[in-house]
Design a protein around this motif. Structure first.
Motif, mmCIF file in Angstrom:
data_model
loop_
_atom_site.group_PDB
_atom_site.id
_atom_site.type_symbol
_atom_site.label_atom_id
_atom_site.label_comp_id
_atom_site.label_asym_id
_atom_site.label_seq_id
_atom_site.Cartn_x
_atom_site.Cartn_y
_atom_site.Cartn_z
ATOM 1 N N ASP A 1 0.851 -1.189 0.000
ATOM 2 C CA ASP A 1 0.000 0.000 0.000
ATOM 3 C C ASP A 1 0.890 1.245 0.000
ATOM 4 O OD1 ASP A 1 -2.005 1.797 0.184
ATOM 5 O OD2 ASP A 1 -2.633 1.275 2.216
ATOM 6 N N LEU A 2 1.521 1.506 -1.137
ATOM 7 C CA LEU A 2 2.391 2.676 -1.287
ATOM 8 C C LEU A 2 1.949 3.426 -2.533
ATOM 9 C CD1 LEU A 2 5.729 0.856 -0.534
ATOM 10 C CD2 LEU A 2 4.717 2.632 0.884
ATOM 11 N N GLY A 3 1.686 4.707 -2.408
ATOM 12 C CA GLY A 3 1.130 5.435 -3.542
ATOM 13 C C GLY A 3 -0.189 4.794 -3.923
ATOM 14 N N THR A 4 -0.356 4.474 -5.209
ATOM 15 C CA THR A 4 -1.580 3.796 -5.628
ATOM 16 C C THR A 4 -1.426 2.279 -5.590
ATOM 17 O OG1 THR A 4 -0.826 4.221 -7.886
ATOM 18 C CG2 THR A 4 -2.541 5.658 -7.032
ATOM 19 N N HIS B 1 6.791 -5.321 -12.516
ATOM 20 C CA HIS B 1 6.137 -4.575 -13.590
ATOM 21 C C HIS B 1 5.689 -5.561 -14.648
ATOM 22 C CE1 HIS B 1 7.174 -0.547 -12.126
ATOM 23 N NE2 HIS B 1 8.235 -1.156 -11.625
ATOM 24 N N ALA C 1 15.372 -1.234 -15.668
ATOM 25 C CA ALA C 1 15.870 0.094 -15.269
ATOM 26 C C ALA C 1 14.711 1.063 -15.125
ATOM 27 C CB ALA C 1 16.867 0.604 -16.306
ATOM 28 N N LEU C 2 13.502 0.515 -14.947
ATOM 29 C CA LEU C 2 12.311 1.356 -14.883
ATOM 30 C C LEU C 2 12.285 2.194 -13.597
ATOM 31 C CD1 LEU C 2 10.170 1.204 -17.116
ATOM 32 C CD2 LEU C 2 8.766 -0.154 -15.569
ATOM 33 N N HIS C 3 11.831 3.442 -13.727
ATOM 34 C CA HIS C 3 11.558 4.262 -12.548
ATOM 35 C C HIS C 3 10.089 4.069 -12.205
ATOM 36 C CE1 HIS C 3 15.405 5.950 -13.518
ATOM 37 N NE2 HIS C 3 15.386 6.690 -12.424
ATOM 38 N N SER C 4 9.743 4.201 -10.933
ATOM 39 C CA SER C 4 8.346 3.949 -10.587
ATOM 40 C C SER C 4 7.825 4.903 -9.537
ATOM 41 C CB SER C 4 8.167 2.511 -10.095
ATOM 42 O OG SER C 4 8.339 2.449 -8.708
ATOM 43 N N ALA C 5 6.496 5.006 -9.514
ATOM 44 C CA ALA C 5 5.831 5.868 -8.544
ATOM 45 C C ALA C 5 5.824 5.225 -7.162
ATOM 46 C CB ALA C 5 4.399 6.139 -9.000
ATOM 47 N N ALA C 6 5.867 3.894 -7.106
ATOM 48 C CA ALA C 6 5.761 3.212 -5.818
ATOM 49 C C ALA C 6 7.108 3.108 -5.092
ATOM 50 C CB ALA C 6 5.163 1.827 -6.011
ATOM 51 N N MET C 7 8.201 3.042 -5.854
ATOM 52 C CA MET C 7 9.563 3.009 -5.275
ATOM 53 C C MET C 7 9.694 1.945 -4.192
ATOM 54 S SD MET C 7 10.134 7.110 -4.988
ATOM 55 C CE MET C 7 8.435 7.482 -4.647
ATOM 56 N N ALA C 8 9.067 0.788 -4.422
ATOM 57 C CA ALA C 8 8.955 -0.216 -3.356
ATOM 58 C C ALA C 8 10.072 -1.257 -3.390
ATOM 59 C CB ALA C 8 7.600 -0.907 -3.471
ATOM 60 N N GLY C 9 10.925 -1.221 -4.391
ATOM 61 C CA GLY C 9 12.006 -2.193 -4.452
ATOM 62 C C GLY C 9 12.670 -2.184 -5.815
ATOM 63 N N PRO D 1 13.308 -2.729 -9.471
ATOM 64 C CA PRO D 1 12.312 -3.016 -10.514
ATOM 65 C C PRO D 1 12.620 -4.322 -11.254
ATOM 66 C CG PRO D 1 13.751 -1.192 -11.177
ATOM 67 C CD PRO D 1 14.105 -1.521 -9.768
#
Lengths: 72, 543
Positions: A14-17, A33, A53-61, A63
């Motif tokens: 439950d981080l961001g969306t 992803h 190498a993806l960047h993400s909105a959740a930044m949870a670990g 990628p």
């Protein structure tokens, strides 16, 4: 890059969306992803794919691009 | 209470039988006990209310419930919830429960312009014009995601982030935003699933700079990227403030681009002012800000965003350093819009005002501390108070040297030009452009209209206006004092800007900027001296 596999527990964080992660025994998390079957939530899974190498909105670990997921 | 006092301190919300009941129980009462003894679905008024056992519940028969519970021995007080804000400002119904906005002191920012004139680029999943962004200035934006032409949001993350920065405020709907008057530039660099390639993000940063963004918010993270660093460097060189989320691993190690050189990395706090359990921390954290903690009831960050339901939008409680970063970006926009001047000065104000948490001094969990916009704004007000004093004293000195008359009015005009009616933003009045302008130095007047970059053009930050006034009005007997005072005030401000770096004329390199401000500041003081000298000669001729 050739594909590899990771194993761990599939969690919806439950981080961001929200995001799908695989948490390994040492606490290391991979943020998935791609297509993730929600029915496997909470179960140990083996994920085939490759680090991305993806960047993400959740930044949870770290990628990880998913090719396939199955129960471990 | 008399009517004027009521107007100043707030009007109770319109009475209706349906509404929020507030119940103050004897300290130590648990929520379960409270629910049982009241027979109501009580919840804590906010996450910090458990200690005081202050609970609320929506009820349909307020008067009956108040009467029924008022005599209960376990209840200290019970009443219908009343909105006591200055003149009912803001009237957004979710504002009382937005603990994050209270924690960072959003109200102080609204009184200082709410970021009017400032452009904040939201590089994210896109931004959609949901119901509670209808009154917000949303620019057209651009999508860098292949196959997606529109910068509209298809995830919900970017719209929520934009809401924290600039949710439409005082519109009787939903939630508030920190920099409610700022312009949002939506740049979509994350796809519907929330992921994005480094080149999309780097291109979005370049676009933000090209479109004149003053602040860039990056609520995203991933691996180190050379192209993003290059884009960030270009943005920083143009005086853009770049703010990014530290990451959500719950471990030591700040993510990227938060860790890129020059980026303000933001960790997340919860309602209890502790580090949120998911927040990344470590070397590189510059500030912390509310990111929410949903383990505590009502502890998330509530903003409007897209929703698959019938209404198309919903006020959702999210958590993450993604939610913390836009608090800092919004606060930066407020300070820039208030005329804080350079990006460096704005960043300094943010850090100096931050509430020191954890170890004393800067540390790897909270950086310089938890964002406190109100405290940062108060430091700006104090600086303006000192500028008022410095402008007045310099004017009095120049008039004394020149042997002129009207020393007091000249000193007052100088003070007003240098610091404005600096105390006005501290009064608990509803925000208004007029009050905001009166509370500013003259040099900060154009910012709300043309933005901080154009307002810092070298011709405005110079002796040009004082020179014109001195040549036109200086020799006159009736208005010479006005030119003398204004020149001294602007001079004091320019010299202060040169010494502290609080002013940064656009297009000039740092070393040239200092010299430009210093020389022009001294010229302004010479104008005051000249007008005083003319006044002395005129009086000598007369006698």
């Amino acid at each position: 890059m050739s594909s590899t596999s990771i194993e761990g527990r599939l969690i919806r964080v439950d981080l961001g969306t929200g995001a799908w992660v695989v948490e390994q025994a040492d606490g290391q998390r991979f943020e998935l992803h791609g297509s993730v079957p929600g029915a496997l939530e909470g179960k140990r899974v083996r994920v085939r794919g490759r680090p991305s190498a993806l960047h993400s909105a959740a930044m949870a670990g770290a990628p990880f691009d998913v090719q396939s997921i199955e129960p471990a | 209470m008399s009517v004027p006092l009521l107007l100043l301190f707030g009007l109770p919300a319109a009475a209706s039988d349906e509404g929020l009941l507030v119940v103050d129980l004897i300290d130590g009462t648990s929520l379960a006990e409270a629910q049982e003894l009241s027979g109501l679905p009580l919840r804590w008024a906010n996450p910090r209310s458990e200690d005081e056992s202050l609970a609320v519940a929506e009820v349909e028969d307020l008067p009956e419930q108040v009467q029924r519970l008022s005599a209960h021995p376990q209840i200290e007080a019970v009443e219908a919830s009343l909105s006591y804000q200055a003149l009912g400002w803001p009237d957004d119904p979710l504002y009382p429960s937005q603990w994050n906005m209270h924690t960072v002191g959003a109200a102080q920012g609204w009184r200082m312009g709410g970021g009017r004139g400032v452009t904040v680029a939201v590089i994210d999943t896109g931004v959609s014009s949901v119901a509670d962004l209808q009154g917000t200035l949303l620019l057209d934006g651009f999508s860098f995601v292949p196959g997606r032409a529109s910068a509209a949001d298809d995830n919900g993350h970017g719209t929520h982030v934009a809401g924290t920065i600039a949710q439409t405020t005082h519109n009787g709907l939903g939630a508030v935003g920190l920099a409610n008057q700022a312009r949002i530039l939506p740049l979509k660099a994350l796809a519907a699933q929330g992921g994005g390639q480094s080149e999309w993000i780097a291109s979005a940063i370049d676009e933000a700079v090209d479109q004149g963004a003053d602040v860039i918010n990056l609520s995203l993270g991933g691996p180190r990227s050379a192209v993003i660093q290059v884009a960030v460097d270009k943005a920083l060189a143009r005086g853009v403030l770049v703010v990014a989320a530290a990451g959500n691993t719950g471990r030591e190690g700040v993510g990227w681009p938060a860790k890129a050189d020059g980026v303000i990395a933001v960790s997340a706090t919860g309602p209890s002012d502790t580090l949120a359990p998911y927040s990344s921390w470590g070397e590189g954290v510059e500030l912390s800000a509310p990111g929410g903690d949903k383990q505590q009831a009502g502890g998330g960050i509530v903003q409007d965003t897209i929703d698959a339901g019938a209404e198309g939008h919903a006020f959702k409680e999210l958590q993450g350093t993604s939610m913390a970063s836009p608090h800092v970006a919004g606060a930066a926009a407020v300070l820039l819009g208030a005329g804080a001047g350079s990006a460096a000065h704005t960043e300094r104000l943010l850090k100096q005002g931050a509430v020191d948490l954890g170890e004393a001094g800067p540390d790897s969990r909270f950086g310089h501390g938890r964002l406190d916009l109100a405290a940062s704004a108060r430091i700006l007000v104090q600086q303006r108070g000192l500028l008022f004093l410095a402008g007045s004293l310099l004017a009095a000195l120049m008039v004394g040297f020149g042997g002129g008359s009207r020393r007091l009015p000249i000193a007052i005009v100088a003070g007003l030009s240098a610091g404005g009616l600096f105390f006005l933003p501290l009064l608990p009045l509803p925000p208004s452009l007029g009050l905001d302008l009166l509370g500013r130095p003259l040099l900060a007047w154009p910012t709300p209209f043309v933005g901080p970059r154009l307002a810092a053009n070298p011709l405005w930050l110079s002796a040009l206006l004082p020179a014109l006034l001195t040549f036109v009005l200086g020799p006159t007997r009736t208005l010479g004092w006005l030119a003398a005072g204004l020149s001294a005030g602007v001079g004091a401000h320019l010299i202060h800007g040169a010494v502290t770096g609080s002013l940064a004329p656009t297009w000039l390199p740092a070393s040239a900027a200092t010299a430009w401000l210093g020389v022009n500041g001294l010229l302004c003081l010479l104008f005051t001296l000249a007008v005083a000298g003319l006044d002395r000669l005129r009086r000598e001729r007369r006698s």
